[in-house]
Design a protein around this motif. Structure first.
Motif, PDB file in Angstrom:
ATOM      1  N   ARG A  26       0.815  -1.224   0.000  1.00  0.00           N
ATOM      2  CA  ARG A  26       0.000   0.000   0.000  1.00  0.00           C
ATOM      3  C   ARG A  26       0.845   1.269   0.000  1.00  0.00           C
ATOM      4  O   ARG A  26       0.538   2.225  -0.719  1.00  0.00           O
ATOM      5  CB  ARG A  26      -0.954  -0.018   1.182  1.00  0.00           C
ATOM      6  CG  ARG A  26      -2.030   1.007   1.068  1.00  0.00           C
ATOM      7  CD  ARG A  26      -3.126   0.720   2.051  1.00  0.00           C
ATOM      8  NE  ARG A  26      -4.140   1.751   1.951  1.00  0.00           N
ATOM      9  CZ  ARG A  26      -5.333   1.634   2.438  1.00  0.00           C
ATOM     10  NH1 ARG A  26      -5.694   0.535   3.054  1.00  0.00           N
ATOM     11  NH2 ARG A  26      -6.197   2.599   2.321  1.00  0.00           N
ATOM     12  N   ASN A  27       1.914   1.324   0.795  1.00  0.00           N
ATOM     13  CA  ASN A  27       2.768   2.515   0.821  1.00  0.00           C
ATOM     14  C   ASN A  27       3.398   2.771  -0.532  1.00  0.00           C
ATOM     15  O   ASN A  27       3.454   3.913  -1.005  1.00  0.00           O
ATOM     16  CB  ASN A  27       3.852   2.406   1.895  1.00  0.00           C
ATOM     17  CG  ASN A  27       3.331   2.729   3.272  1.00  0.00           C
ATOM     18  OD1 ASN A  27       2.311   3.385   3.428  1.00  0.00           O
ATOM     19  ND2 ASN A  27       4.024   2.243   4.280  1.00  0.00           N
ATOM     20  N   ASP A  30       0.853   4.183  -2.829  1.00  0.00           N
ATOM     21  CA  ASP A  30       0.600   5.583  -2.477  1.00  0.00           C
ATOM     22  C   ASP A  30       1.707   6.492  -3.007  1.00  0.00           C
ATOM     23  O   ASP A  30       1.433   7.580  -3.519  1.00  0.00           O
ATOM     24  CB  ASP A  30       0.485   5.755  -0.959  1.00  0.00           C
ATOM     25  CG  ASP A  30      -0.815   5.213  -0.400  1.00  0.00           C
ATOM     26  OD1 ASP A  30      -1.759   4.959  -1.185  1.00  0.00           O
ATOM     27  OD2 ASP A  30      -0.893   5.037   0.838  1.00  0.00           O
ATOM     28  N   HIS A  31       2.965   6.062  -2.909  1.00  0.00           N
ATOM     29  CA  HIS A  31       4.083   6.883  -3.371  1.00  0.00           C
ATOM     30  C   HIS A  31       4.098   6.999  -4.890  1.00  0.00           C
ATOM     31  O   HIS A  31       4.374   8.062  -5.439  1.00  0.00           O
ATOM     32  CB  HIS A  31       5.411   6.326  -2.867  1.00  0.00           C
ATOM     33  CG  HIS A  31       5.515   6.357  -1.378  1.00  0.00           C
ATOM     34  ND1 HIS A  31       6.230   5.416  -0.670  1.00  0.00           N
ATOM     35  CD2 HIS A  31       4.993   7.191  -0.443  1.00  0.00           C
ATOM     36  CE1 HIS A  31       6.131   5.679   0.622  1.00  0.00           C
ATOM     37  NE2 HIS A  31       5.390   6.753   0.778  1.00  0.00           N
ATOM     38  N   SER A  34       1.205   9.249  -6.041  1.00  0.00           N
ATOM     39  CA  SER A  34       1.132  10.598  -5.462  1.00  0.00           C
ATOM     40  C   SER A  34       1.190  11.629  -6.581  1.00  0.00           C
ATOM     41  O   SER A  34       1.504  11.305  -7.737  1.00  0.00           O
ATOM     42  CB  SER A  34       2.292  10.820  -4.493  1.00  0.00           C
ATOM     43  OG  SER A  34       3.513  10.910  -5.206  1.00  0.00           O
TER      44      SER A  34
END
Length: 123
Positions: A26-27, A30-31, A34
């Motif tokens: 997930r991170n 997200d990155h 972005s």
């Protein structure tokens, strides 16, 4: 349909439940998605760039946001960072194999979007 979508990486690897907050992917997602992460990846697809070259190639990005985006993408293993011990230090960035795997479909997405949009001022 019940439950969240699940991605499985082969029979021997961990299952990722992408809608759970503790999903390890997930991170990175997200990155990448972005505001600036996509543009950093697309910019680095053609060749390795130094920090100032990246900043100039991505109009509208501040040094702070570029540094934050690069730090996150390096941490996720999508971008590599090389520092030359000069005065001042020369820092070059490029895509890892993982970064290329993620970045190439982003350019396809960008190309599809731009083909479908009408030119400005023309309806």
């Amino acid at each position: 349909m019940t439950g969240g979508a699940q991605l499985t990486q082969g029979d021997t690897k961990a299952r990722y439940e992408v809608f759970h907050t503790d999903c390890p992917a997930r991170n990175a997602v997200d990155h990448v998605t972005s505001k600036w992460g996509i543009w950093v990846l697309i910019s680095l697809l053609s060749n390795d760039l130094r920090f100032y070259e990246l900043r100039e190639s991505i109009q509208g990005i501040s040094e702070k946001m570029l540094a934050q985006s690069l730090r996150a993408l390096v941490q996720d293993g999508l971008v590599w960072r090389k520092v030359e011990p000069t005065t001042p230090p020369q820092v070059t960035y490029g895509l890892t194999e993982f970064g290329r795997d993620v970045g190439e479909p982003l350019t396809e997405l960008f190309d599809r979007i731009t083909r479908r949009l009408s030119p400005r001022g023309v309806e």
